[in-house]
Each structure stands twice: as structure tokens, then as C-alpha cells.
Design a protein around this motif. Structure first.
Motif, PDB file in Angstrom:
ATOM      1  N   GLU A 115      47.525  22.224  52.857  1.00 49.50           N
ATOM      2  CA  GLU A 115      46.789  22.452  51.613  1.00 49.50           C
ATOM      3  C   GLU A 115      46.818  23.923  51.236  1.00 49.50           C
ATOM      4  OE1 GLU A 115      42.897  20.943  52.632  1.00 49.50           O
ATOM      5  OE2 GLU A 115      43.269  19.124  51.481  1.00 49.50           O
ATOM      6  N   LEU A 116      46.717  24.167  49.944  1.00 50.25           N
ATOM      7  CA  LEU A 116      46.614  25.541  49.448  1.00 50.25           C
ATOM      8  C   LEU A 116      45.225  26.099  49.715  1.00 50.25           C
ATOM      9  CD1 LEU A 116      48.344  25.087  45.979  1.00 50.25           C
ATOM     10  CD2 LEU A 116      49.260  26.379  47.911  1.00 50.25           C
ATOM     11  N   PRO A 117      45.102  27.434  49.779  1.00 48.49           N
ATOM     12  CA  PRO A 117      43.765  28.031  49.802  1.00 48.49           C
ATOM     13  C   PRO A 117      43.116  27.881  48.431  1.00 48.49           C
ATOM     14  CG  PRO A 117      45.411  29.740  49.561  1.00 48.49           C
ATOM     15  CD  PRO A 117      46.169  28.455  49.744  1.00 48.49           C
ATOM     16  N   THR A 118      41.893  28.295  48.326  1.00 45.00           N
ATOM     17  CA  THR A 118      41.245  28.349  47.012  1.00 45.00           C
ATOM     18  C   THR A 118      41.839  29.529  46.248  1.00 45.00           C
ATOM     19  OG1 THR A 118      39.207  27.425  47.879  1.00 45.00           O
ATOM     20  CG2 THR A 118      39.073  28.604  45.793  1.00 45.00           C
ATOM     21  N   ILE A 119      42.487  29.258  45.131  1.00 47.38           N
ATOM     22  CA  ILE A 119      43.196  30.296  44.383  1.00 47.38           C
ATOM     23  C   ILE A 119      42.402  30.693  43.151  1.00 47.38           C
ATOM     24  CG2 ILE A 119      45.289  30.867  43.102  1.00 47.38           C
ATOM     25  CD1 ILE A 119      46.827  29.008  44.932  1.00 47.38           C
ATOM     26  N   THR A 120      42.157  31.988  43.034  1.00 43.04           N
ATOM     27  CA  THR A 120      41.536  32.545  41.842  1.00 43.04           C
ATOM     28  C   THR A 120      42.570  33.423  41.153  1.00 43.04           C
ATOM     29  OG1 THR A 120      39.342  32.549  42.873  1.00 43.04           O
ATOM     30  CG2 THR A 120      39.666  33.986  40.970  1.00 43.04           C
ATOM     31  N   GLN A 121      43.070  32.956  40.023  1.00 41.95           N
ATOM     32  CA  GLN A 121      44.124  33.687  39.326  1.00 41.95           C
ATOM     33  C   GLN A 121      43.515  34.592  38.271  1.00 41.95           C
ATOM     34  OE1 GLN A 121      47.472  31.365  38.165  1.00 41.95           O
ATOM     35  NE2 GLN A 121      48.337  32.932  36.821  1.00 41.95           N
ATOM     36  N   GLY A 122      43.684  35.895  38.472  1.00 43.30           N
ATOM     37  CA  GLY A 122      43.128  36.877  37.552  1.00 43.30           C
ATOM     38  C   GLY A 122      42.936  38.205  38.251  1.00 43.30           C
ATOM     39  N   LEU A 123      42.348  39.135  37.568  1.00 42.53           N
ATOM     40  CA  LEU A 123      42.064  40.444  38.155  1.00 42.53           C
ATOM     41  C   LEU A 123      41.120  40.308  39.343  1.00 42.53           C
ATOM     42  CD1 LEU A 123      41.586  42.523  34.881  1.00 42.53           C
ATOM     43  CD2 LEU A 123      43.463  42.762  36.521  1.00 42.53           C
ATOM     44  N   SER A 124      41.294  41.171  40.335  1.00 41.30           N
ATOM     45  CA  SER A 124      40.442  41.110  41.519  1.00 41.30           C
ATOM     46  C   SER A 124      38.985  41.389  41.187  1.00 41.30           C
ATOM     47  CB  SER A 124      40.942  42.113  42.575  1.00 41.30           C
ATOM     48  OG  SER A 124      41.060  43.411  42.016  1.00 41.30           O
ATOM     49  N   SER A 125      38.722  41.981  40.024  1.00 38.55           N
ATOM     50  CA  SER A 125      37.336  42.274  39.634  1.00 38.55           C
ATOM     51  C   SER A 125      36.514  41.007  39.404  1.00 38.55           C
ATOM     52  CB  SER A 125      37.325  43.140  38.374  1.00 38.55           C
ATOM     53  OG  SER A 125      38.028  42.496  37.315  1.00 38.55           O
ATOM     54  N   ILE A 126      37.178  39.851  39.246  1.00 41.02           N
ATOM     55  CA  ILE A 126      36.436  38.611  39.001  1.00 41.02           C
ATOM     56  C   ILE A 126      36.092  37.879  40.291  1.00 41.02           C
ATOM     57  CG2 ILE A 126      37.633  38.359  36.794  1.00 41.02           C
ATOM     58  CD1 ILE A 126      39.215  36.017  38.070  1.00 41.02           C
ATOM     59  N   VAL A 127      36.507  38.419  41.437  1.00 36.68           N
ATOM     60  CA  VAL A 127      36.337  37.671  42.680  1.00 36.68           C
ATOM     61  C   VAL A 127      34.869  37.383  42.990  1.00 36.68           C
ATOM     62  CG1 VAL A 127      36.270  39.709  44.193  1.00 36.68           C
ATOM     63  CG2 VAL A 127      37.119  37.516  45.074  1.00 36.68           C
ATOM     64  N   SER A 128      33.974  38.286  42.596  1.00 32.34           N
ATOM     65  CA  SER A 128      32.550  38.083  42.880  1.00 32.34           C
ATOM     66  C   SER A 128      31.968  36.885  42.142  1.00 32.34           C
ATOM     67  CB  SER A 128      31.756  39.348  42.519  1.00 32.34           C
ATOM     68  OG  SER A 128      32.186  40.440  43.308  1.00 32.34           O
TER      69      SER A 128
END
Length: 320
Positions: A115-128
Motif C-alpha cells: 500500500e501507498l503511504p498517506t500522500i499529501t500533494q502540495g507545499l510542505s506548509s500545509i502538512v500541519s
């Protein structure tokens, strides 16, 4: 879990069969340290998830995914194909990561994991917005190399880490990205980030107490015997510097796809039927004739008048 994007799925792309087949920079010293920190946390039953900001083609993410415990979450945040919001970041993306795509990352990752990890596609500033505060035990920052972005990533990760969580900063000393160095050491000087150790490419730190980690790390290094290290002091605090040239790599993630079998070269039928010895040993050369043999042959083939003259000359030579 995030699914692969639809226009060309990860299933259709070529897959690596070894971690070394994946493009990227993840050297032995850092593989050893990632492995040690994660195992040390597991041995102490420290809770928390894993986080990576900036994935490139997935080399370190694949490695981290192999160390993920069943009850943990692994989040990867990267721009991938998305446009950056500012001109300087867009310029860096085009220069350094022109071939980077989310599909390539997914294909590489799925070559080793179900399985893939949880992917957040975008600037790292949105990780929070996607990861809970105080939920991460190990974070790897390798996203933008621009000072403003790295500084923001460090502050964001500070809020996401557990009390004893470890943060790793890539390229903290590379000449082509001084912004990373500035943001890293500024965090040490002003943001209470406490160094644990450094390699040639990565900085390891914590906002917790580094002393127990440093003691355990030095004991492990000494027990191995194949890792060079020294202890320096920065602002009166110890910092372990290490190098692992020639050290044995930790266990590598195992690909789910076996490499193609290598076939032995086929010989022509006539050659295949020949005795093994003839293929291994060249044919014997005819013996080289001696001088006496040559002389006898010459006497036999020359005209009689010439032969008699030679015989007389040889007799005169022997009687002298």
C-alpha cells in the motif's frame, strides 16, 4: 489511503527490483542512522507516526515504509507535479526535479510495499492541516532548499513531533543550498533545536533531551566497530560526527518483483557438441624443426653438385 492518479497508474510504470535502482541520494551512513533511531524508538516502545517532507523518487520513503509498525501512519508530503506558488520555488523545481512525478514515486513505492503511504500533494506548509500535533516520532525534512521554506518546515515539524521525537534535515551543509544551513543552525541557536549527530549530508536533532540518545548511539557505534565517529561541541553541547565508509548496510527493503532470470549464452550446435577440452584448450602447435633437421632436408633437395661442395666444406672445417 490515497489512490494513484488516474491518467497513468503506478501499475503501468517500470518498477525497481532493488532500493539501489531508485534514483536519489540516501547514503549508507544515513540508512544506518534511520534504522538505528527507528529501532531504538521501537525498543523503548515510544509511540508516534512517521513523516517525510519532500520525497523525490521515493528512496528514503521506501526505506521508512519498511520500518513502519502496524499501528502507525506514514505521511509523505510533496509537490510532485503541482505548480509551486512562488517564482523562486518554481525555478528550483524546474531546475532540480524536472522529471519528478507522483506516478513515478507511487510506482517505486509499490514495488516494495502493498500500500501507498498517506500522500499529501502540495507545499510542505500545509502538512500541519493533515498531521496531528504531537503525533510524529520521526520526521525527515527534504523539501524546498530555500531558507524561508525550510525555516517554516522546521517550525511546523516542531509542533508535530512527540516530546522525544527526532527530526532529520537533509542538505544542511551542501554548497548549492545555503538556505538549508542557515535555517538549520538558526533553529539550533534560536528555536531550541538540540543537535544529536551529523553525517556528510544530514543533521539529526530533537527538541527533547539528546543526551540519552547520544549515549546509546555511541555505544552502538563502538560495538559495531566499522563506523568512524568523533564528538565535537557546539555552543557547549556535544555533537556526534560520524562516517560509515565501508560499513555494512542495514537490511534493505525487499522488492515484490523478482528481477528477470539471467540466461547463459547459447553456443552454436557444432560448438556445443565438441568435447569440453577442445573448447578450453587451443590446438597443439606443430614442433619447431631443429637446425640439424633443416640441414638434412636441405642436402636432400639441393642439386648433387651443390651437395658435394657443402660436404667437402664441412670436412675441411672439421679437419682444421
Amino acid at each position: 489511503m490515497t489512490a494513484p492518479i488516474a491518467d497513468q497508474s503506478a501499475e503501468q510504470l517500470p518498477r525497481p527490483t532493488r532500493l539501489s535502482d531508485v534514483k536519489g541520494w540516501f547514503f549508507t551512513a544515513d540508512q544506518l542512522l534511520f534504522d538505528w533511531f527507528l529501532a531504538h524508538q521501537q525498543d523503548r516502545s515510544e509511540p508516534g507516526d512517521l513523516l517525510e517532507l519532500g520525497a523525490y523518487m521515493g528512496k528514503s520513503a521506501i526505506f521508512l515504509g519498511a520500518r513502519l509498525r502496524a499501528d502507525e501512519r506514514f505521511t509523505v508530503c510533496d509537490l510532485f507535479d503541482s505548480p509551486a506558488e512562488d517564482a523562486s520555488n518554481s525555478k528550483e523545481m524546474k531546475k532540480s526535479y524536472a522529471t519528478l512525478t507522483r506516478r513515478a514515486f507511487e510506482a517505486n513505492y509499490l514495488a516494495f510495499h502493498e500500500e501507498l503511504p498517506t500522500i499529501t500533494q502540495g507545499l510542505s506548509s500545509i502538512v500541519s492541516d493533515h498531521v496531528d500535533a504531537g503525533s510524529v516520532r520521526f520526521a525527515h525534512i527534504d523539501a524546498s532548499h530555500l531558507y524561508e521554506h525550510v525555516h517554516g518546515d522546521i517550525l511546523a515539524v516542531r509542533e508535530l513531533l512527540t516530546d522525544n521525537g527526532v527530526v532529520v534535515l537533509d542538505d544542511y551543509r551542501a554548497e548549492h543550498c545555503p538556505g538549508v544551513a542557515a535555517a538549520t543552525w538558526q533553529a539550533v541557536a534560536n528555536e531550541e533545536l538540540r543537535p544529536i549527530c551529523i553525517t556528510g549530508t544530514k543533521f539529526y536533532g530533537t527538541w527533547g533531551d539528546p543526551e540519552p540518545l547520544q549515549k546509546a548511539l555511541v555505544d552502538w557505534i563502538k560495538a559495531r566497530g566499522d563506523i568512524w565517529h568523533e564528538v565535537q561541541y557546539v555552543n557547549d553541547a556535544p555533537l556526534i560526527r560520524l562516517s560509515a565508509k565501508g560499513a555494512k548496510e542495514p537490511a534493505q527493503p525487499v522488492s515484490r518483483h523478482k528481477p528477470a532470470a539471467v540466461r547463459a549464452p547459447q553456443r552454436p550446435a557444432a560448438q556445443a557438441q565438441a568435447p569440453a577440452a577442445s573448447a578450453a584448450r587451443p590446438a597443439a602447435r606443430p614442433p619447431i624443426p631443429t637446425r640439424s633437421t633443416v640441414r638434412r632436408v636441405a642436402l636432400d633437395v639441393l642439386p648433387p653438385i651443390v651437395t658435394r661442395a657443402i660436404v667437402k666444406a664441412r670436412k675441411r672445417s672439421r679437419n682444421r
